[in-house]
Motif scaffolding. Structure first.
Motif, short mmCIF file in Angstrom:
data_model
loop_
_atom_site.label_atom_id
_atom_site.label_comp_id
_atom_site.label_asym_id
_atom_site.label_seq_id
_atom_site.Cartn_x
_atom_site.Cartn_y
_atom_site.Cartn_z
N LEU A 1 -6.81 -9.56 -11.47
CA LEU A 1 -6.34 -8.25 -11.95
C LEU A 1 -7.12 -7.13 -11.28
O LEU A 1 -6.55 -6.15 -10.80
CB LEU A 1 -6.48 -8.16 -13.47
CG LEU A 1 -6.17 -6.79 -14.08
CD1 LEU A 1 -4.74 -6.36 -13.79
CD2 LEU A 1 -6.44 -6.81 -15.58
N GLY A 2 -8.44 -7.28 -11.22
CA GLY A 2 -9.27 -6.27 -10.56
C GLY A 2 -8.91 -6.09 -9.10
O GLY A 2 -8.84 -4.97 -8.58
N LEU A 3 -8.67 -7.20 -8.41
CA LEU A 3 -8.30 -7.12 -7.00
C LEU A 3 -6.93 -6.47 -6.81
O LEU A 3 -6.74 -5.69 -5.87
CB LEU A 3 -8.32 -8.51 -6.37
CG LEU A 3 -9.71 -9.10 -6.15
CD1 LEU A 3 -9.61 -10.57 -5.73
CD2 LEU A 3 -10.51 -8.29 -5.14
N HIS A 4 -5.98 -6.75 -7.71
CA HIS A 4 -4.68 -6.07 -7.65
C HIS A 4 -4.87 -4.55 -7.78
O HIS A 4 -4.27 -3.77 -7.03
CB HIS A 4 -3.76 -6.55 -8.78
CG HIS A 4 -2.95 -7.74 -8.45
ND1 HIS A 4 -1.84 -7.71 -7.64
CD2 HIS A 4 -3.08 -9.03 -8.84
CE1 HIS A 4 -1.32 -8.91 -7.54
NE2 HIS A 4 -2.06 -9.74 -8.27
N PHE A 5 -5.69 -4.15 -8.75
CA PHE A 5 -5.92 -2.72 -9.00
C PHE A 5 -6.57 -2.06 -7.79
O PHE A 5 -6.14 -0.99 -7.34
CB PHE A 5 -6.79 -2.56 -10.25
CG PHE A 5 -7.09 -1.14 -10.60
CD1 PHE A 5 -6.10 -0.32 -11.14
CD2 PHE A 5 -8.36 -0.61 -10.41
CE1 PHE A 5 -6.37 0.99 -11.47
CE2 PHE A 5 -8.63 0.71 -10.74
CZ PHE A 5 -7.63 1.51 -11.27
N LEU A 6 -7.59 -2.70 -7.24
CA LEU A 6 -8.29 -2.13 -6.09
C LEU A 6 -7.41 -2.15 -4.83
O LEU A 6 -7.46 -1.22 -4.02
CB LEU A 6 -9.60 -2.87 -5.84
CG LEU A 6 -10.63 -2.71 -6.96
CD1 LEU A 6 -11.84 -3.59 -6.70
CD2 LEU A 6 -11.04 -1.26 -7.14
N ASP A 7 -6.60 -3.20 -4.68
CA ASP A 7 -5.67 -3.27 -3.56
C ASP A 7 -4.69 -2.10 -3.61
O ASP A 7 -4.38 -1.48 -2.59
CB ASP A 7 -4.94 -4.61 -3.58
CG ASP A 7 -4.06 -4.82 -2.37
OD1 ASP A 7 -4.58 -4.81 -1.24
OD2 ASP A 7 -2.84 -5.00 -2.56
#
Length: 107
Positions: free
Chosen positions: A55-61
């Motif tokens: 989820l964090g990587l989706h947000f940062l992406d």
């Protein structure tokens, strides 16, 4: 009945109409009425393997796609593992700053 009350509440209406930030996950953004409310703090909790890092990587992406500066603060997983996992999900993290605060292994 409660739903109608919340819509008529000025403070809640202001929150609903506030600037939203995409989570990077279309279905989650729909549930969140457009994404996360800007300038708020969110705590994502769950056991191992529940998708917190993803989820964090989706947000940062999504932030990177919007030409925003991003930073991932890593407390558990080694930086190398994080990079490998991100690439397996096709996240472009080359421009993402990763602050690795994982405990160093003693030799």
């Amino acid at each position: 009945m409660i739903h109608c009350f919340l819509i008529n509440n000025k403070k809640v209406r202001k929150i609903i109409e506030s600037k939203r930030l995409s989570s990077g996950i279309e279905g989650l953004d729909k549930i969140l009425n457009g994404g996360f409310i800007k300038n708020r703090t969110y705590l994502i909790m769950g056991g191992p393997g529940t998708g917190k890092t993803t989820l964090g990587l989706h947000f940062l992406d999504q932030g990177l796609k919007n030409n925003e500066k991003t930073m991932f603060i890593n407390l558990e997983e080694a930086k190398e593992e994080l990079i490998l996992d991100a690439k397996n999900f096709n996240f472009e993290i080359d421009d993402m700053y990763i602050l690795d605060l994982t405990p160093k292994k003693s030799t």
